[in-house]
Design an enzyme around this catalytic site. Sequence first.
Site, PDB file in Angstrom:
ATOM      1  N   HIS A  15     -86.074 -47.175  47.315  1.00 10.81           N
ATOM      2  CA  HIS A  15     -85.736 -48.446  47.806  1.00 10.81           C
ATOM      3  C   HIS A  15     -84.243 -48.405  48.916  1.00 10.81           C
ATOM      4  O   HIS A  15     -83.859 -47.227  48.868  1.00 10.81           O
ATOM      5  CB  HIS A  15     -85.094 -49.292  46.636  1.00 10.81           C
ATOM      6  CG  HIS A  15     -86.136 -49.492  45.647  1.00 10.81           C
ATOM      7  ND1 HIS A  15     -87.236 -50.514  45.767  1.00 10.81           N
ATOM      8  CD2 HIS A  15     -86.452 -48.915  44.367  1.00 10.81           C
ATOM      9  CE1 HIS A  15     -87.988 -50.401  44.944  1.00 10.81           C
ATOM     10  NE2 HIS A  15     -87.719 -49.468  43.875  1.00 10.81           N
ATOM     11  N   CYS A  16     -84.337 -49.497  49.560  1.00  8.48           N
ATOM     12  CA  CYS A  16     -83.229 -49.442  50.514  1.00  8.48           C
ATOM     13  C   CYS A  16     -81.846 -48.812  50.188  1.00  8.48           C
ATOM     14  O   CYS A  16     -81.645 -49.101  48.834  1.00  8.48           O
ATOM     15  CB  CYS A  16     -82.904 -50.903  50.814  1.00  8.48           C
ATOM     16  SG  CYS A  16     -81.904 -51.093  52.316  1.00  8.48           S
ATOM     17  N   PRO A  17     -81.294 -48.098  50.690  1.00  6.89           N
ATOM     18  CA  PRO A  17     -81.495 -47.627  52.046  1.00  6.89           C
ATOM     19  C   PRO A  17     -82.391 -46.409  52.287  1.00  6.89           C
ATOM     20  O   PRO A  17     -82.078 -45.670  53.078  1.00  6.89           O
ATOM     21  CB  PRO A  17     -80.187 -47.597  52.342  1.00  6.89           C
ATOM     22  CG  PRO A  17     -79.248 -47.115  51.400  1.00  6.89           C
ATOM     23  CD  PRO A  17     -79.823 -47.628  50.166  1.00  6.89           C
ATOM     24  N   ASP A  42     -91.287 -50.296  49.843  1.00  2.17           N
ATOM     25  CA  ASP A  42     -90.071 -51.188  49.927  1.00  2.17           C
ATOM     26  C   ASP A  42     -90.358 -52.208  50.895  1.00  2.17           C
ATOM     27  O   ASP A  42     -90.449 -51.907  52.148  1.00  2.17           O
ATOM     28  CB  ASP A  42     -88.659 -50.647  50.261  1.00  2.17           C
ATOM     29  CG  ASP A  42     -87.549 -51.562  49.883  1.00  2.17           C
ATOM     30  OD1 ASP A  42     -87.910 -52.923  49.647  1.00  2.17           O
ATOM     31  OD2 ASP A  42     -86.425 -50.992  50.117  1.00  2.17           O
TER      32      ASP A  42
END
Length: 77
Positions: A15-17, A42
């Site tokens: 997931h981000c980042p 994502d």
Amino acid sequence: MVMEFNKELDARGLHCPLPILKTKKALADMLSGEVLRVLATDSGSVRDFQAFAKQTGNDLLEQSEENREFIFFMKRK
């Protein structure tokens, strides 16, 4: 038409980042003009990769989605 690439990064499940951070690291180890194929799950990565390309000057050659997986082709500047 199949896009040719020099290196592949599997960022699925991250997931981000993390997808962007791992992409940045992978591109740093590549030569100018080489292409990195990134696989991600994502949904925010679509927006993130577009912004990353603008900020860094690396080209986002292509992006697509298949079976809830996103595929990006980034060309090292």
